[in-house]
Scaffold this motif. Structure first.
Motif: not given
Length: 234
Positions: A5-6, A8, A138, A141-142, A144-146, A148-149
């Motif tokens: 999932d993360i 490259t 990576d 980045r994962a 940071l995607r989580i 905001p939730a």
């Protein structure tokens, strides 16, 4: 979440017969600190990193040992070091049999591997073929995607209190902490036995959805004297 999932993919790689100068130019141009080394069939045979270029004859940084130590180090090891510092092909300087991980591995397994082996990037291999690469960036980045939730949202005060209490109950330092909630403002009171638990309790409350503010009323019990020390006023 899994490595797949993360990671490259596709991966920028280089062949074992490529020149060292080509690898260095590719790493600098792409801002990579390391490159997987693969055959024409995408079989992973090694990895080349910035570390391989620290000890080079061109830089005058070849390791110099005291004369007496030369007698202890075997001729074979010295020959290996000569190839490493003077070799012109990637296969001569690369690290062979690099640590790898499968795409279905968990992020917990990945972090454990990176931590125990002290590595910054891990090639992802399936059936011996390179399918991706995963680095510490990576994971960031994962995260940071989580994040905001977990932003504060309106919620019932009792539900918020139960969530905070439940999180504290799972921690060995949180059993003596009391929680009150009023319109999203969490008040922490009770006792802690280590000052570091103060910040930990605050973080636990702040990470709970619906919390707008945390008020610290925790008292520290000094372990030697047993003194009950209230927090400094804000």
């Amino acid at each position: 979440m899994r490595v797949a999932d993360i990671m490259t993919s596709p991966v920028v790689a280089i062949g074992p017969s490529a020149a060292v100068s080509e690898a260095a130019q590719l790493m600098l141009g792409s801002h990579f600190s390391g490159l997987p080394v693969v055959t024409g069939g995408k079989q992973l045979v090694g990895i080349v990193t910035e570390g391989e270029f620290l000890r080079r004859s061109e830089l005058g940084t070849v390791r110099k040992r005291p004369r007496w130590l030369e007698f202890i180090v075997s001729a074979g090891k010295q020959a290996d070091e000569y190839v490493q510092t003077h070799g012109r092909r990637v296969e001569e300087v690369m690290t062979r049999d690099p640590v790898t991980i499968e795409p279905g591995a968990t992020l917990d397994e990945l972090v454990e591997l990176m931590s125990t082996r002290r590595i910054k990037r891990v090639p992802v291999v399936a059936a011996g073929r390179l399918v991706g690469i995963v680095a510490r960036s990576d994971l960031m980045r994962a995260m940071l995607r989580i994040l905001p939730a977990s932003a504060p949202q309106a919620g019932d005060d009792e539900h918020i209190r139960q969530m905070v209490v439940g999180e504290l109950a799972k921690q060995p330092w949180g059993n003596a902490i009391r929680v009150k909630v009023d319109r999203g403002v969490v008040e922490l009171s009770g006792a802690i036995f280590d000052e570091r638990a103060r910040d930990a309790a605050r973080v636990a409350a702040e990470n709970t959805a619906g919390v707008t503010e945390v008020v610290d009323q925790l008292a520290w019990i000094e372990p030697v004297s047993g003194l009950y020390i209230l927090p400094y006023p804000a």
